[in-house]
Scaffold this active site. Sequence first.
Site, PDB file in Angstrom:
ATOM      1  N   ASP A 180      41.214  15.122  28.471  1.00 16.70           N
ATOM      2  CA  ASP A 180      41.483  16.302  27.653  1.00 16.70           C
ATOM      3  C   ASP A 180      42.815  16.919  28.110  1.00 16.70           C
ATOM      4  O   ASP A 180      43.828  16.226  28.170  1.00 16.70           O
ATOM      5  CB  ASP A 180      40.279  17.261  27.778  1.00 16.70           C
ATOM      6  CG  ASP A 180      40.435  18.560  27.008  1.00 16.70           C
ATOM      7  OD1 ASP A 180      40.416  18.511  25.763  1.00 16.70           O
ATOM      8  OD2 ASP A 180      40.571  19.614  27.641  1.00 16.70           O
TER       9      ASP A 180
ATOM     10  N   TYR B  89      47.086  27.204  27.703  1.00 14.54           N
ATOM     11  CA  TYR B  89      47.350  27.024  26.269  1.00 14.54           C
ATOM     12  C   TYR B  89      48.343  28.054  25.734  1.00 14.54           C
ATOM     13  O   TYR B  89      48.897  27.879  24.660  1.00 14.54           O
ATOM     14  CB  TYR B  89      46.041  27.152  25.481  1.00 14.54           C
ATOM     15  CG  TYR B  89      45.097  26.008  25.757  1.00 14.54           C
ATOM     16  CD1 TYR B  89      45.132  24.848  24.992  1.00 14.54           C
ATOM     17  CD2 TYR B  89      44.178  26.075  26.805  1.00 14.54           C
ATOM     18  CE1 TYR B  89      44.277  23.781  25.248  1.00 14.54           C
ATOM     19  CE2 TYR B  89      43.326  25.019  27.076  1.00 14.54           C
ATOM     20  CZ  TYR B  89      43.376  23.874  26.301  1.00 14.54           C
ATOM     21  OH  TYR B  89      42.537  22.821  26.567  1.00 14.54           O
TER      22      TYR B  89
ATOM     23  N   HIS C 217      33.330  14.067  23.189  1.00 13.45           N
ATOM     24  CA  HIS C 217      34.590  14.432  23.840  1.00 13.45           C
ATOM     25  C   HIS C 217      34.463  14.382  25.369  1.00 13.45           C
ATOM     26  O   HIS C 217      35.432  14.120  26.066  1.00 13.45           O
ATOM     27  CB  HIS C 217      34.953  15.860  23.392  1.00 13.45           C
ATOM     28  CG  HIS C 217      36.173  16.410  24.050  1.00 13.45           C
ATOM     29  ND1 HIS C 217      37.443  15.993  23.722  1.00 13.45           N
ATOM     30  CD2 HIS C 217      36.335  17.346  25.035  1.00 13.45           C
ATOM     31  CE1 HIS C 217      38.326  16.652  24.470  1.00 13.45           C
ATOM     32  NE2 HIS C 217      37.684  17.467  25.271  1.00 13.45           N
TER      33      HIS C 217
END
Length: 303
Positions: A109, A221, A276
């Site tokens: 990820d 982020y 995921h």
Amino acid sequence: ACLNDPSLGTHCYVRIKDSGLRFHYVAAGERGKPLMLLLHGFPEFWYSWRHQLREFKSEYRVVALDLRGYGETDAPPHKENYKLDCLIADIKDILESLGYNKCVLIGHDWGGMIAWLVAICYPEMVTKLIVVNFPHPSVFTEYILRHPSQLIKSGYYFFFQMPWFPEFMFTLNDFKVLKSLFTSQATGIGRKGCRLTAEDIEAYLYVFSQPGALTGPINHYRTIFSCLPLQHHEVIMPTLLLWGERDAFMEVEMAEITRIYVKNHFRLTILSEASHWLQQDQPDIVNKLIWTFLKEETKRKRE
């Protein structure tokens, strides 16, 4: 208690001279063996690699890091401290502080994003690259602009640009959002997966419910739009990309396109029933695929 399980390795800390930050990591396997460095995703921490720490310590010095801002690693307060070039420099500095000049680098990820960038910027430091459920960053930025469906799946990147509110959302109803990311039908570990135990979930809640524990992770982020797209693209070491097809956040089409950026042996394996959270969901298969990839390269060199 599971965070102190001795079979996972030893808790260690290293302070980086340049940044002054103290990093926490868990290390298994003997010092002096080749280094395998593991970079977790969001919202995770070193513990997401528990199955790999146990598996690879027989032949590697396996180090699972808490990235900058996560868990017991220092979290600088300003979002500028989370730019991608700082995160890439962290990995280079940690490698040197551990007394190594190269490693097998594995990222999942967001840790996968960092792993790709380290491999592009410091190719001499990465003997083999293994990425789990994250495409080459250039594929990601180009694909997202052309495919609204991926833009929607990556909507949280935009949500995270807001100050304080995303952190607040995670804490509501005893961290319900955090729990459901790992356990819900839509985003959680696949039906055929190796479920998180109640204790595993408690471990995640324990780490992320510490005061301020979500700000560092979300700050990763908050700087992304100033860092992408990339100037350099090519990856020159053997690369394995593993992908859980039932990933709720990343479209599988990006995995195949990644091939064009790898100028060396590239292997892609897509696991149809996996989510995921691949290395926690299907640890046995993932570990087997990693072993095969690591051994196959050595064999090829001998030939």
